[in-house]
Enzyme design. Structure first.
Site, PDB file in Angstrom:
ATOM      1  N   LYS A   1      32.746 -32.505 -20.929  1.00 21.13           N
ATOM      2  CA  LYS A   1      33.095 -31.333 -21.737  1.00 21.13           C
ATOM      3  C   LYS A   1      34.489 -31.546 -22.312  1.00 21.13           C
ATOM      4  O   LYS A   1      35.462 -31.749 -21.579  1.00 21.13           O
ATOM      5  CB  LYS A   1      33.063 -30.063 -20.908  1.00 21.13           C
ATOM      6  CG  LYS A   1      33.342 -28.823 -21.765  1.00 21.13           C
ATOM      7  CD  LYS A   1      33.683 -27.619 -20.923  1.00 21.13           C
ATOM      8  CE  LYS A   1      34.273 -26.542 -21.827  1.00 21.13           C
ATOM      9  NZ  LYS A   1      34.875 -25.443 -21.060  1.00 21.13           N
TER      10      LYS A   1
ATOM     11  N   GLY B   1      38.827 -16.582 -20.169  1.00 19.24           N
ATOM     12  CA  GLY B   1      39.294 -15.743 -19.074  1.00 19.24           C
ATOM     13  C   GLY B   1      39.525 -14.293 -19.433  1.00 19.24           C
ATOM     14  O   GLY B   1      39.989 -13.515 -18.593  1.00 19.24           O
TER      15      GLY B   1
ATOM     16  N   ALA C   1      33.198 -19.217 -22.721  1.00 19.20           N
ATOM     17  CA  ALA C   1      34.402 -18.380 -22.634  1.00 19.20           C
ATOM     18  C   ALA C   1      34.152 -16.974 -23.148  1.00 19.20           C
ATOM     19  O   ALA C   1      33.470 -16.765 -24.150  1.00 19.20           O
ATOM     20  CB  ALA C   1      35.583 -18.987 -23.380  1.00 19.20           C
TER      21      ALA C   1
ATOM     22  N   ASN D   1      33.219 -19.039 -15.811  1.00 16.34           N
ATOM     23  CA  ASN D   1      33.926 -19.280 -14.563  1.00 16.34           C
ATOM     24  C   ASN D   1      34.557 -17.986 -14.050  1.00 16.34           C
ATOM     25  O   ASN D   1      34.176 -17.459 -13.020  1.00 16.34           O
ATOM     26  CB  ASN D   1      34.999 -20.355 -14.740  1.00 16.34           C
ATOM     27  CG  ASN D   1      35.693 -20.694 -13.436  1.00 16.34           C
ATOM     28  OD1 ASN D   1      35.128 -21.363 -12.588  1.00 16.34           O
ATOM     29  ND2 ASN D   1      36.915 -20.216 -13.251  1.00 16.34           N
ATOM     30  N   THR D   2      35.495 -17.436 -14.805  1.00 14.41           N
ATOM     31  CA  THR D   2      36.255 -16.276 -14.356  1.00 14.41           C
ATOM     32  C   THR D   2      35.371 -15.068 -14.070  1.00 14.41           C
ATOM     33  O   THR D   2      35.616 -14.316 -13.123  1.00 14.41           O
ATOM     34  CB  THR D   2      37.317 -15.906 -15.401  1.00 14.41           C
ATOM     35  OG1 THR D   2      38.102 -17.065 -15.704  1.00 14.41           O
ATOM     36  CG2 THR D   2      38.241 -14.817 -14.886  1.00 14.41           C
TER      37      THR D   2
END
Length: 260
Positions: free
Chosen positions: A103, A164, A190, A212-213
């Protein structure tokens, strides 16, 4: 080319049954990360190559909890602000682990973490010429997405909102245009904050979602991971089913003619 079945998709010759990709940062420990991964059903995890423990060789390692023989590791260039940094980082990843599916993200500056598209495009061309198969984080621009594909990107990964931020999908029109014009998989990367955001990304026709977050910073990360799994599956199924058309005014479910 993307598989149009609900159960699988293919990138760079590798086929996966989960359309959810999860990260490995911000968790309280590796055990929680591994538990969330299992609950999510994801088969790919992103790993920041630059975030390596070099001070304590006895400290736990991610590979102790997430088996790279069972889960595909996707090295990423998080924290890189120039093409040279990103290219060097991925060359090190290939030397260390033999990875060529990677990535790529080249950030423009620290406040927004928006991608620097000039550097991103340049790095994509170099990496592709060196035999890498880059999945590329990019702005939500259909023209830029097509140029990345022409440069050798094996997947296009437009942001839904800043990294995030948890703001959700802010750019449905441009992401849909990217999906319509792409000949490689498109994954939102994202901005996802909760399950409904993941479902929206899939309803737009994306092949997958990376997050992720949204999981790691949830009050219950494992429970949120399970919710994201279900949301991705529901969104994909809804996309394949084909939603009803939008109308400006009401349309009764039962005919108004012939009433008693």
């Amino acid at each position: 080319m993307t598989s149009h079945t609900n159960n699988s998709w293919t990138v760079a010759g590798q086929t996966f049954h989960s359309r959810l990709i999860v990260g490995t940062g911000k968790y309280k420990d590796f055990a929680e990360n591994a538990a969330a991964l299992e609950a999510s059903g994801a088969q790919i995890v992103t790993v920041a190559v630059r975030r390596v423990n070099v001070s304590d060789p006895k400290a736990p390692m991610l590979t102790d909890y997430i088996d790279p023989k069972k889960i595909t590791y996707l090295p990423n260039t998080a924290g890189c602000f120039t093409g040279e940094e990103a290219i060097r980082t991925l060359r090190l990843a290939r030397e260390a682990g033999g990875w060529d599916l990677v990535k790529l993200e080249v950030l423009g500056e620290a406040k927004t973490l928006y991608p620097d598209m000039y550097e991103t495009l340049r790095a994509t061309e170099i990496l592709a010429n060196e035999g890498f198969k880059p999945m590329v984080y990019c702005v939500d621009d259909p023209i830029a997405a097509k140029r990345l594909e022409d440069a050798g990107a094996v997947a296009i990964m437009p942001l839904g909102a800043p990294i995030g931020s948890g703001l959700g999908i802010q750019n449905r029109v441009t992401i849909r245009l990217i999906v319509e014009g792409a000949n490689v998989p498109v994954l939102v990367d994202a901005g996802v904050g909760t399950a409904s955001d993941a479902a929206i990304a899939m309803e737009l026709g994306c092949d997958g979602v990376l997050m992720n977050t949204a999981i790691a910073e949830a009050k219950q990360p494992v429970q949120m991971a399970q919710a994201m799994k279900l949301a991705v599956e529901a969104g994909r199924t809804a996309y394949l089913a084909g939603r009803m058309g939008r109308r400006k005014y009401a349309d009764p479910s039962s005919p108004l003619a012939g009433l008693i």
